[in-house]
Design a protein around this motif. Structure first.
Motif, short mmCIF file in Angstrom:
data_model
loop_
_atom_site.label_atom_id
_atom_site.label_comp_id
_atom_site.label_asym_id
_atom_site.label_seq_id
_atom_site.Cartn_x
_atom_site.Cartn_y
_atom_site.Cartn_z
N GLY A 2 0.82 -1.20 0.00
CA GLY A 2 0.00 0.00 0.00
C GLY A 2 0.85 1.25 0.00
O GLY A 2 2.06 1.20 -0.16
N THR A 3 0.18 2.35 0.20
CA THR A 3 0.92 3.60 0.29
C THR A 3 1.66 3.64 1.62
O THR A 3 1.22 3.07 2.60
CB THR A 3 -0.05 4.79 0.24
OG1 THR A 3 -1.14 4.50 1.10
CG2 THR A 3 -0.56 5.03 -1.16
N GLY A 4 2.78 4.32 1.63
CA GLY A 4 3.54 4.38 2.87
C GLY A 4 2.98 5.43 3.81
O GLY A 4 2.44 6.43 3.37
N ILE A 5 3.07 5.16 5.10
CA ILE A 5 2.79 6.22 6.08
C ILE A 5 3.97 6.25 7.07
O ILE A 5 4.73 5.29 7.17
CB ILE A 5 1.44 6.02 6.82
CG1 ILE A 5 1.45 4.77 7.68
CG2 ILE A 5 0.29 5.96 5.84
CD1 ILE A 5 0.20 4.65 8.55
N THR A 6 4.10 7.35 7.74
CA THR A 6 5.25 7.45 8.65
C THR A 6 4.87 6.91 10.04
O THR A 6 3.70 6.80 10.38
CB THR A 6 5.70 8.92 8.82
OG1 THR A 6 4.65 9.64 9.47
CG2 THR A 6 6.04 9.56 7.48
N ILE A 7 5.91 6.61 10.80
CA ILE A 7 5.69 6.14 12.16
C ILE A 7 5.01 7.24 12.99
O ILE A 7 4.16 6.96 13.82
CB ILE A 7 7.04 5.68 12.78
CG1 ILE A 7 7.48 4.39 12.07
CG2 ILE A 7 6.92 5.46 14.29
CD1 ILE A 7 8.84 3.87 12.46
N GLY A 8 5.34 8.49 12.69
CA GLY A 8 4.66 9.60 13.35
C GLY A 8 3.16 9.62 13.06
O GLY A 8 2.34 9.89 13.95
N GLN A 9 2.78 9.30 11.82
CA GLN A 9 1.36 9.24 11.47
C GLN A 9 0.67 8.10 12.21
O GLN A 9 -0.49 8.23 12.63
CB GLN A 9 1.19 9.06 9.95
CG GLN A 9 1.40 10.34 9.16
CD GLN A 9 1.39 10.06 7.67
OE1 GLN A 9 2.30 9.43 7.14
NE2 GLN A 9 0.36 10.52 6.99
N GLU A 22 12.26 8.24 19.02
CA GLU A 22 11.82 9.55 18.52
C GLU A 22 12.40 9.89 17.14
O GLU A 22 11.72 10.48 16.31
CB GLU A 22 12.22 10.63 19.52
CG GLU A 22 11.24 11.77 19.56
CD GLU A 22 11.43 12.61 20.82
OE1 GLU A 22 11.52 13.82 20.69
OE2 GLU A 22 11.54 12.01 21.91
N THR A 23 13.64 9.44 16.92
CA THR A 23 14.29 9.75 15.64
C THR A 23 13.66 8.98 14.48
O THR A 23 13.94 9.28 13.31
CB THR A 23 15.79 9.40 15.69
OG1 THR A 23 15.90 8.01 16.06
CG2 THR A 23 16.54 10.24 16.70
N MET A 24 12.79 8.01 14.82
CA MET A 24 12.19 7.18 13.77
C MET A 24 10.86 7.74 13.26
O MET A 24 10.27 7.19 12.33
CB MET A 24 11.90 5.77 14.31
CG MET A 24 13.07 5.07 14.96
SD MET A 24 14.07 4.22 13.76
CE MET A 24 12.90 3.01 13.13
N LEU A 25 10.37 8.82 13.86
CA LEU A 25 9.02 9.30 13.56
C LEU A 25 8.81 9.61 12.08
O LEU A 25 7.71 9.46 11.56
CB LEU A 25 8.70 10.53 14.42
CG LEU A 25 8.40 10.24 15.89
CD1 LEU A 25 8.22 11.53 16.68
CD2 LEU A 25 7.17 9.34 16.04
N GLY A 26 9.86 10.04 11.40
CA GLY A 26 9.72 10.37 9.99
C GLY A 26 9.91 9.18 9.07
O GLY A 26 9.74 9.28 7.85
N THR A 27 10.25 8.02 9.64
CA THR A 27 10.49 6.82 8.82
C THR A 27 9.19 6.32 8.21
O THR A 27 8.17 6.20 8.88
CB THR A 27 11.10 5.70 9.69
OG1 THR A 27 12.31 6.18 10.25
CG2 THR A 27 11.37 4.45 8.88
N GLU A 28 9.24 6.04 6.91
CA GLU A 28 8.05 5.58 6.22
C GLU A 28 7.96 4.06 6.24
O GLU A 28 8.98 3.38 6.06
CB GLU A 28 8.10 6.09 4.78
CG GLU A 28 6.75 6.09 4.10
CD GLU A 28 6.77 6.88 2.79
OE1 GLU A 28 6.89 6.23 1.76
OE2 GLU A 28 6.68 8.12 2.84
N VAL A 29 6.78 3.54 6.49
CA VAL A 29 6.57 2.09 6.50
C VAL A 29 5.44 1.73 5.54
O VAL A 29 4.59 2.56 5.25
CB VAL A 29 6.25 1.60 7.93
CG1 VAL A 29 7.47 1.72 8.82
CG2 VAL A 29 5.08 2.37 8.53
N HIS A 30 5.46 0.49 5.05
CA HIS A 30 4.52 0.10 3.99
C HIS A 30 3.63 -1.08 4.32
O HIS A 30 2.69 -1.36 3.59
CB HIS A 30 5.30 -0.20 2.70
CG HIS A 30 5.94 1.01 2.12
ND1 HIS A 30 7.22 1.39 2.47
CD2 HIS A 30 5.48 1.95 1.26
CE1 HIS A 30 7.51 2.51 1.83
NE2 HIS A 30 6.48 2.87 1.09
#
Lengths: 118, 143
Positions: A2-9, A22-30
């Motif tokens: 699917g589309t990726g969303i970030t850990i923050g989302q 905390e440094t992972m919040l911008g990491t995108e997951v699929h």
């Protein structure tokens, strides 16, 4: 996938409390999976980046580590102990706790585009 | 890489929470050796399930890993009670694990099937009372 969303989302969608990474919040997951049985997580070799679980012990982090996962979400308000967070931090895995129950947590993320692997 | 890399670990049987340390170390070594993500993950799944089995069923044991240019071979040896019926133990869902182990997220009869799924070869030799030896081999695809 699917589309990726970030850990923050993910944190926002679940109203979750971030406990480490905390440094992972911008990491995108699929992709994600929800399971309380770790062998069910280990049964799929393809990349699954997020693990939602109601199980609370160190082997949850070990399992996530073996699978190269980026984020663990403990459901139903469960809060891991220091040993779990220390290991997750050392392995670069973000950990959060949400009050959502398993079904609702998975549903919210799925509806936001974070699919499972078929 | 022409040399064979050999690793040895003693797995403590008393501490379920420490289970997986050997698998974690081996996974990191394989990563450092430059193997692809998929192969490393398959090896890690196989070894981790095996390590967990050793801790929950056999009071620990030893793990020997050797990496040659062609294969990753992982040998798990324990001195536990052995597996009386290996064919039965290989069936998905068959388990002799205690409720305590099930509460920890394992022991649902998925470990050996996962190992068979992700190893290129899986050999188990076991005699009741004589322990169990599990040999898993993963082939390294030529670069």
């Amino acid at each position: 996938m699917g589309t990726g969303i970030t850990i923050g989302q993910i944190q926002k969608l679940l109203g979750a409390r971030l406990l480490c990474g905390e440094t992972m919040l911008g990491t995108e997951v699929h992709s994600a999976c929800g399971a309380d049985l770790m062998s069910d997580v280990l049964a799929f070799v393809k990349e699954q980046s997020v693990l939602l679980t109601g199980l609370l012990n160190l082997q949850v982090v070990r399992t996530a580590e073996m699978m190269d996962m980026k984020c663990i979400v403990f459901v139903r308000g469960k809060v891991p102990d220091e040993a779990i967070l220390t290991l997750a931090e050392a392995r670069g895995i973000a950990v959060m706790s949400t009050d959502c129950r398993m079904y609702s947590a998975c549903g919210r993320l799925y509806a936001a585009g974070l699919v499972g692997l078929e | 890489m022409s040399d064979v890399v050999k690793l040895h670990y003693d797995v403590d049987g008393d501490n379920f929470m420490a289970a997986g340390e050997a698998s974690s170390t081996v996974k990191n070594v394989l990563k450092r050796l430059g193997f692809g993500e998929d192969l490393v993950r398959r090896a890690a799944i196989c070894l981790y399930e095996g390590e967990i089995n050793m801790v929950i069923h056999a009071n620990g044991g030893t793990i020997d890993v050797s990496v040659s240019p062609q294969t990753i071979e992982m040998v798990l040896q324990d001195q536990g009670g052995g597996i009386p019926d290996i064919e039965q133990a290989m069936q998905e869902g068959f388990s002799t694990a205690s409720d305590r182990v099930r509460d920890l997220g394992f022991g649902a009869g998925m470990g050996l099937p996962n190992m068979r799924r992700y190893a290129d070869s899986l050999e188990i030799s076991s005699e009741p009372g004589q322990g169990t030896r599990v040999t898993m081999t993963l082939n390294i695809a030529p670069a």
